[in-house]
Scaffold this motif. Structure first.
Motif, PDB file in Angstrom:
ATOM      1  N   ASP A 147       3.536  26.732  -4.410  1.00 32.20           N
ATOM      2  CA  ASP A 147       2.389  27.285  -5.106  1.00 32.20           C
ATOM      3  C   ASP A 147       2.570  27.306  -6.616  1.00 32.20           C
ATOM      4  N   ALA A 148       3.711  26.753  -7.109  1.00 35.34           N
ATOM      5  CA  ALA A 148       3.957  26.728  -8.547  1.00 35.34           C
ATOM      6  C   ALA A 148       3.275  25.513  -9.167  1.00 35.34           C
ATOM      7  N   PRO A 149       2.839  25.623 -10.417  1.00 29.25           N
ATOM      8  CA  PRO A 149       2.202  24.469 -11.073  1.00 29.25           C
ATOM      9  C   PRO A 149       3.111  23.254 -11.142  1.00 29.25           C
ATOM     10  N   ASP A 150       4.434  23.491 -11.251  1.00 28.26           N
ATOM     11  CA  ASP A 150       5.368  22.369 -11.376  1.00 28.26           C
ATOM     12  C   ASP A 150       5.458  21.530 -10.106  1.00 28.26           C
ATOM     13  N   SER A 151       4.965  22.038  -9.000  1.00 25.35           N
ATOM     14  CA  SER A 151       5.052  21.268  -7.755  1.00 25.35           C
ATOM     15  C   SER A 151       3.955  20.227  -7.645  1.00 25.35           C
ATOM     16  N   ALA A 152       2.962  20.281  -8.515  1.00 27.64           N
ATOM     17  CA  ALA A 152       1.844  19.339  -8.462  1.00 27.64           C
ATOM     18  C   ALA A 152       2.177  18.081  -9.244  1.00 27.64           C
ATOM     19  N   ALA A 153       1.866  16.956  -8.659  1.00 24.38           N
ATOM     20  CA  ALA A 153       2.044  15.652  -9.315  1.00 24.38           C
ATOM     21  C   ALA A 153       0.839  14.791  -8.970  1.00 24.38           C
ATOM     22  N   ALA A 154       0.040  14.504  -9.953  1.00 23.55           N
ATOM     23  CA  ALA A 154      -1.161  13.701  -9.724  1.00 23.55           C
ATOM     24  C   ALA A 154      -0.768  12.272  -9.381  1.00 23.55           C
ATOM     25  N   LEU A 155      -1.222  11.802  -8.236  1.00 25.40           N
ATOM     26  CA  LEU A 155      -0.907  10.449  -7.765  1.00 25.40           C
ATOM     27  C   LEU A 155      -2.210   9.754  -7.401  1.00 25.40           C
ATOM     28  N   PRO A 156      -2.880   9.154  -8.367  1.00 18.84           N
ATOM     29  CA  PRO A 156      -4.184   8.515  -8.097  1.00 18.84           C
ATOM     30  C   PRO A 156      -4.077   7.425  -7.031  1.00 18.84           C
ATOM     31  N   ASP A 157      -5.114   7.349  -6.201  1.00 19.42           N
ATOM     32  CA  ASP A 157      -5.226   6.324  -5.154  1.00 19.42           C
ATOM     33  C   ASP A 157      -4.099   6.383  -4.142  1.00 19.42           C
ATOM     34  N   THR A 158      -3.393   7.494  -4.063  1.00 17.51           N
ATOM     35  CA  THR A 158      -2.286   7.641  -3.122  1.00 17.51           C
ATOM     36  C   THR A 158      -2.708   8.510  -1.948  1.00 17.51           C
ATOM     37  N   LYS A 159      -2.563   7.965  -0.742  1.00 21.17           N
ATOM     38  CA  LYS A 159      -2.940   8.682   0.465  1.00 21.17           C
ATOM     39  C   LYS A 159      -1.736   9.284   1.188  1.00 21.17           C
ATOM     40  N   ALA A 160      -0.544   8.755   0.931  1.00 19.81           N
ATOM     41  CA  ALA A 160       0.659   9.266   1.581  1.00 19.81           C
ATOM     42  C   ALA A 160       1.867   8.901   0.732  1.00 19.81           C
ATOM     43  N   VAL A 161       2.933   9.684   0.897  1.00 21.75           N
ATOM     44  CA  VAL A 161       4.158   9.499   0.119  1.00 21.75           C
ATOM     45  C   VAL A 161       5.346   9.486   1.063  1.00 21.75           C
ATOM     46  N   SER A 162       6.284   8.576   0.812  1.00 21.55           N
ATOM     47  CA  SER A 162       7.543   8.530   1.554  1.00 21.55           C
ATOM     48  C   SER A 162       8.695   8.603   0.560  1.00 21.55           C
ATOM     49  N   VAL A 163       9.709   9.396   0.877  1.00 20.66           N
ATOM     50  CA  VAL A 163      10.884   9.549   0.023  1.00 20.66           C
ATOM     51  C   VAL A 163      12.125   9.280   0.859  1.00 20.66           C
ATOM     52  N   ILE A 164      13.030   8.480   0.315  1.00 12.97           N
ATOM     53  CA  ILE A 164      14.316   8.201   0.957  1.00 12.97           C
ATOM     54  C   ILE A 164      15.416   8.555  -0.033  1.00 12.97           C
TER      55      ILE A 164
END
Length: 759
Positions: A147-164
């Motif tokens: 819920d912190a502002p720092d957790s938001a990252a605008a990702l235009p045209d992105t429907k899903a994210v994967s991290v490895i």
């Protein structure tokens, strides 16, 4: 370039950059990244680019550089130009440090999108933003609250994210999120970190060192765009419309979407089975295992695919790269830059060293009957994901093919003398081992075929095994004759007799149909019986066998495509009678013309064919009808044929470097114009420089280079040095079989000789 009206903005950006770092270290290179830097410097570059310090292909920094000329990068954008501020630096009397325009590490690995279908996909700039944010979380070893502002990252045209997350190249954490809000990256990163902290090694590191353990982890981020329909009445049909390792795959059930990211599939080395991936996703969606047409319309079940953009770093301290399944796209101008023969000779030298380096000496055992000098072996197929050779050692057929490739390379002026000597030595080791094994096999076979009553017993399995041994024997004899003095003549005589007997059996037999294995034996025997050192009787026997083979395949010339390489080597032999050589050349030219028409074009591919396959041959036997390493042998055969053609000599017109025409990238013309030689390439003799360069051969070389394991593809594995330089079976799998590297060596040498001749 920076316009005059923008000079103030660039100067301000450079001043801002100077607050973050005092220097950026450059390394000029033609074969690697343009510069190296620590993670802080990498972020500086990314910050500069995102903070309007970049214009086109230029990035303004505060580096003191003096009067540097323009220099070349290893991929598009191919040229770096000094920006407008530097060009006008003399107008700024107070300027102490001129500004140099650099290619950002991200721009240096960019593969431009060639299809309008990617319009709704996330951009590389968005991936850069995501990397900077997530890397900061890892470096601080702290995630902000959701819920912190720092957790938001605008990702235009992105429907899903994967991290490895990786530790020393080993995957330790995976996470994804598809909620569609600005906290997707935070959730995916958090899930990956949670899994990583459950890893025993990561947990032990934190317990022992009590440090920021996540700061030691390398990160890979993949952003998915909108899902597009994937058509097909069956799973198998739909799978053929997937580009393995490039397209993301989705199963839609109602309003739910179940995705498989290319990065995850590649990391698990399962991207080459899109049909299996679809089945897995259907199970994840709670669907029964049945074909798509069997689902009722009311169930709202369908398939989809999606475009992605991936950004990855090799270690936590190295700069990131935008990567694809191929690592990066090998541009055509990398092959043709300066003199294509120079690039190809470099490939040949690297492949000879890499293949020879995989010849090892195995440990003996108490039951081992092989003498110490007969214990050479070729390592098997290497899988960098698992970091294992599976099988540990190559088959006898692969060893014989590798020995032949090394022996042939040892006699080519394409390689420098030390490389030829090393290739001959490694070929001799394999030949010695194979000759001894074949001799022991002959003795054991003779004993096992005799029954208690003295009659000969033979099964169908024995026939197949005998035929395979015959093919190995022919390749071994060919390699032994090329690798002079590798085996003493008394030991080689029984092997030569076996090949002759096999050839006579074909010539005198009454079979009307040749099996693929028998065609391979015949072609390999023809090449062996016409190789250097062959007698006149051997050449005549080869001529008779060739006539028998051509008559048996008169109505099915395509069956000779798989054995075109040994036949091309035979056609180049001086011992083959001229009439037979002409007949063979006519057949091989016909095969070559068909293969050249099947070559994937080097220009735009409106049909959706992946650009990383350009230059390959789409063989029907290749999986999913796409080009892979199977086509390298046929490509090598065509290069051998072209190398036999008369040398084309033409004086080179003197032009200033700036007026040198670029190499053509169109698939339509069959010839490309040579560019001026670079400083890094050998200087050809102006009086005999071949021109023009055949685009078909150059395309083969580009395709081969694309399949050679190199950065940034190798950066995602535990042991990058173990895989670097090997040839991949395909761009959809991590496997690097020894036969692919041997075929690549054949192709690179023949292509270099062909380009030198202008053919």
């Amino acid at each position: 370039m920076v316009e005059a009206s923008s000079e103030a903005q660039v100067q301000q950006s450079a001043m801002n950059a100077s607050k973050l770092s005092s220097a950026i270290f450059l390394r000029w290179s033609t074969g690697e990244r343009i510069f190296e830097m620590s993670m802080a410097y990498s972020v500086l570059q990314l910050w500069c680019r995102r903070d309007c310090a970049a214009y086109g292909d230029s990035v303004a920094t505060n580096v003191p550089c003096g009067a540097h000329p323009r220099f070349s990068a290893v991929k598009p954008p191919a040229q770096v130009h000094l920006c407008g501020l530097l060009r006008r630096v003399m107008q700024f009397a107070t300027a102490y440090c001129p500004v140099v325009a650099l290619i950002c590490c991200i721009a240096a690995t960019t593969i431009p999108a060639t299809s309008s279908a990617r319009a709704q996909a996330p951009t590389e700039e968005t991936a850069i933003d995501a990397f900077i944010v997530a890397r900061g979380w890892l470096d601080r070893d702290a995630l902000p609250p959701l819920d912190a502002p720092d957790s938001a990252a605008a990702l235009p045209d992105t429907k899903a994210v994967s991290v490895i997350l990786r530790a020393n190249g080993r995957v330790v954490g995976r996470g994804d999120d598809a909620t569609g809000d600005a906290s997707m990256l935070r959730r995916a990163t958090g899930r990956a970190i949670a899994e990583a902290l459950g890893d025993a090694t990561v947990r032990a590191t934190r317990a022992e060192l009590d440090d920021r353990v996540t700061a030691r982890l390398a990160i890979e981020i993949e952003l998915a765009g909108a899902t597009k329909p994937l058509l097909g009445r069956t799973i198998a049909e739909a799978a053929t419309r997937i580009v393995p390792g490039t397209d993301g795959i989705a199963v839609l059930r109602g309003d739910e979407v179940f995705r498989a990211f290319p990065s995850r599939l590649l990391a698990s080395d399962s991207a080459d089975r899109p049909d299996a991936t679809i089945t897995m996703l259907m199970r994840n969606a709670g669907l029964p295992a049945k074909e798509l047409r069997e689902f009722a319309t009311t169930e709202r079940v369908s398939l989809g695919k999606f475009d992605t953009v991936r950004i990855r770093q090799a270690t936590a301290q190295t700069p990131p790269s935008v990567v694809t399944r191929a690592g990066r796209l090998i541009a055509l101008d990398e092959v043709t830059h300066g003199f294509a023969g120079g690039f190809t000779r470099t490939l040949a030298t690297q492949l000879a060293a890499r293949l020879g380096g995989n010849v090892v000496v195995r440990d003996g055992s108490a039951e081992d009957v092989a003498a110490p000098h007969e214990r050479a072996a070729l390592l098997g197929t290497y899988n960098p994901t698992a970091d294992v050779y599976d099988p540990p050692l190559a088959s006898a057929a692969d060893e014989a093919f590798a020995a032949l490739a090394l022996a042939w390379a040892s006699r080519s002026e394409t390689l420098p003398a030390p490389a030829r000597t090393a290739a001959a030595s490694q070929a001799a080791k394999l030949v010695t081992k194979l000759v001894a094994e074949i001799a022991r096999g002959n003795e054991a076979g003779a004993e096992s075929k005799s029954g208690n009553d003295g009659t000969t017993q033979k099964s169908a399995a024995d026939d197949v095994r005998t035929q395979r041994e015959a093919a190995v024997a022919a390749m071994t004899l060919h390699a032994a004759r090329l690798a002079a003095d590798s085996v003493p003549a008394p030991l080689l005589a029984p092997l030569a007799d076996r090949v002759r007997n096999s050839a006579r059996a074909f010539v005198e037999g009454d079979a009307t149909e040749f099996t693929p294995l028998s065609i391979e034996i015949a072609a390999s025997s023809i090449a062996a019986l016409t190789a250097t050192g062959a007698s006149e009787e051997d050449a005549l026997l080869a001529s008779r066998l060739l006539d028998r083979l051509l008559r048996a395949t008169a109505d099915q010339r395509g069956r000779l495509a798989d054995v075109a390489l040994p036949l091309a080597l035979a056609s180049a032999a001086a011992t083959l009678p001229s009439q037979s050589r002409e007949a063979l050349r006519e057949v091989l030219d016909e095969i070559a013309r068909v293969a050249e028409n099947l070559q994937i074009g080097l220009g735009p591919t409106p049909d959706g064919t992946p650009a990383d396959l350009a230059g390959g041959i789409a063989l029907p036997s290749s999986r999913l009808l796409l080009a892979d390493a199977q086509c390298l042998r046929l490509a090598a055969a065509i290069a051998v044929l072209r190398a036999q053609e008369p040398r084309v000599e033409a004086a080179v017109e003197e032009r200033p470097p700036s007026e040198t025409p670029p190499a053509s990238t169109s698939a339509a013309p069959r010839e490309a114009t040579s560019a001026a030689p670079s400083a890094a390439s050998p200087e050809p003799n102006p009086a005999t420089t071949p021109e023009p360069q055949p685009i078909v051969i150059i395309g083969f070389v580009r395709f081969l280079a694309q399949h050679m394991a190199n950065e940034p593809w190798t950066d995602g594995f535990r042991q990058p040095d173990a895989v670097r330089g090997l040839v991949r079976a395909s761009l959809a799998t991590d496997d690097c079989p020894p036969a692919a590297t041997a075929a690549g060596l054949f192709l690179s040498i023949a292509a270099a000789e062909s380009l030198d001749r202008g053919g």
